[in-house]
Design a protein around this motif. Structure first.
Motif, PDB file in Angstrom:
ATOM      1  N   ASN A  31     -25.966  -0.253  13.193  1.00 34.47           N
ATOM      2  CA  ASN A  31     -26.259   0.584  12.043  1.00 34.47           C
ATOM      3  C   ASN A  31     -25.543   1.927  12.211  1.00 34.47           C
ATOM      4  OD1 ASN A  31     -27.835   2.113  13.853  1.00 34.47           O
ATOM      5  ND2 ASN A  31     -29.727   1.056  13.269  1.00 34.47           N
ATOM      6  N   ARG A  32     -25.702   2.797  11.238  1.00 29.10           N
ATOM      7  CA  ARG A  32     -24.990   4.072  11.265  1.00 29.10           C
ATOM      8  C   ARG A  32     -25.364   4.908  12.499  1.00 29.10           C
ATOM      9  NH1 ARG A  32     -22.730   7.701   7.239  1.00 29.10           N
ATOM     10  NH2 ARG A  32     -22.545   9.734   8.224  1.00 29.10           N
ATOM     11  N   LYS A  33     -26.651   4.954  12.822  1.00 27.00           N
ATOM     12  CA  LYS A  33     -27.095   5.769  13.953  1.00 27.00           C
ATOM     13  C   LYS A  33     -26.440   5.312  15.253  1.00 27.00           C
ATOM     14  CE  LYS A  33     -31.300   7.303  16.330  1.00 27.00           C
ATOM     15  NZ  LYS A  33     -32.793   7.203  16.365  1.00 27.00           N
ATOM     16  N   GLU A  34     -26.391   4.017  15.469  1.00 24.26           N
ATOM     17  CA  GLU A  34     -25.783   3.483  16.689  1.00 24.26           C
ATOM     18  C   GLU A  34     -24.287   3.755  16.721  1.00 24.26           C
ATOM     19  OE1 GLU A  34     -28.602  -0.397  17.592  1.00 24.26           O
ATOM     20  OE2 GLU A  34     -27.139  -0.493  15.960  1.00 24.26           O
ATOM     21  N   LEU A  35     -23.632   3.598  15.578  1.00 23.87           N
ATOM     22  CA  LEU A  35     -22.190   3.844  15.509  1.00 23.87           C
ATOM     23  C   LEU A  35     -21.883   5.324  15.742  1.00 23.87           C
ATOM     24  CD1 LEU A  35     -19.470   2.497  15.056  1.00 23.87           C
ATOM     25  CD2 LEU A  35     -19.741   2.908  12.598  1.00 23.87           C
ATOM     26  N   GLN A  36     -22.725   6.205  15.178  1.00 23.12           N
ATOM     27  CA  GLN A  36     -22.540   7.640  15.395  1.00 23.12           C
ATOM     28  C   GLN A  36     -22.620   7.985  16.876  1.00 23.12           C
ATOM     29  OE1 GLN A  36     -22.194  10.441  12.799  1.00 23.12           O
ATOM     30  NE2 GLN A  36     -21.296  10.998  14.796  1.00 23.12           N
ATOM     31  N   ALA A  37     -23.586   7.384  17.576  1.00 30.39           N
ATOM     32  CA  ALA A  37     -23.738   7.649  19.008  1.00 30.39           C
ATOM     33  C   ALA A  37     -22.517   7.190  19.795  1.00 30.39           C
ATOM     34  CB  ALA A  37     -24.999   6.959  19.536  1.00 30.39           C
ATOM     35  N   ILE A  90     -14.683  11.163  15.583  1.00 32.29           N
ATOM     36  CA  ILE A  90     -15.432  11.662  14.437  1.00 32.29           C
ATOM     37  C   ILE A  90     -15.714  10.505  13.480  1.00 32.29           C
ATOM     38  CG2 ILE A  90     -15.382  13.192  12.434  1.00 32.29           C
ATOM     39  CD1 ILE A  90     -13.498  15.011  14.047  1.00 32.29           C
ATOM     40  N   LEU A  91     -16.985  10.269  13.212  1.00 30.88           N
ATOM     41  CA  LEU A  91     -17.371   9.270  12.214  1.00 30.88           C
ATOM     42  C   LEU A  91     -17.227   9.935  10.848  1.00 30.88           C
ATOM     43  CD1 LEU A  91     -18.429   6.457  11.529  1.00 30.88           C
ATOM     44  CD2 LEU A  91     -20.763   7.331  11.847  1.00 30.88           C
TER      45      LEU A  91
END
Length: 214
Positions: free
Chosen positions: A181-187, A195-196
């Motif tokens: 998900n977005r949170k995991e990819l951001q991490a 930079i996402l």
């Protein structure tokens, strides 16, 4: 750290079986990959580039598209499955280098590419941190990773897929590891210094992300 070699062996076995039918009308579940190509193409054309890497290129269906449209660029495809690369090489695509290798250990010089694309391959990587660090190293400044994969907005569904569905698929001989998900990819981006820039959930449970090297 997940059991890397186990997952990688599953992926090699899975895509060795799939290689000869991967681009045919009998590709089964792999036909869904074709739905990603137009969005990737649209993203690529938004900025000029000279060198592009397709990470997890399979039999090079996306590179076949791109070599027809960008005749002055140079393309590289890498895939962990020897049979996939064998089939891809038989196409003799112009201005294209095909390499059998591991996307978690990209065998390229620093700052080799303007663009890296990764379509429906990322969820097969047991150590995505290694891939992201390789992306950072191999991209030129302001270069982009265009990432397409599966994702879920519903937390329960996301948990079910990663803890029930994918382990069952592993038992059936498939090399899927994790859907992000977005949170995991951001991490993952933060750890790699990337930079996402954009992360969207698109039709068909698709993750569409543009990740940039600053």
């Amino acid at each position: 750290m997940r059991h890397s070699q186990h997952y990688k062996q599953l992926s090699v076995s899975e895509f060795t079986r799939a290689a000869d039918k991967y681009e045919t009308n009998h590709a089964g579940v792999y036909n869904i990959c074709k739905k990603d190509y137009p969005d990737i193409l649209a993203e690529i054309t938004s900025e000029p580039f000279t060198d592009l890497l397709d990470a997890g290129c399979g039999t090079a269906p996306m590179l076949s598209w791109l070599t027809e449209r960008f005749t002055d660029a140079h393309f590289t495809g890498i895939d962990i499955t020897p049979k996939m690369i064998e089939v891809a090489k038989e196409k003799h695509l112009p201005n294209t280098t095909m390499i059998c290798g591991d996307c978690e250990n990209l065998p390229f010089d620093d700052a080799s590419f303007d663009v890296i694309i990764c379509s429906q391959s990322f969820h097969h990587y047991p150590n995505p941190e290694a891939f992201m660090h390789g992306v950072y190293r191999c991209l030129r400044t302001q270069g982009r990773l265009i990432l397409r994969d599966m994702t879920m907005s519903n937390r329960v569904l996301h948990w079910f897929v990663n803890h029930i569905e994918l382990p069952l698929l592993n038992c059936l001989g498939y090399g899927d590891v994790h859907c992000y998900n977005r949170k995991e990819l951001q991490a993952l981006c933060d750890k790699a210094g990337l930079i996402l820039e954009r992360c969207e959930r698109r039709k068909g449970l698709r993750l569409h992300a543009v990740i940039r090297k600053p």
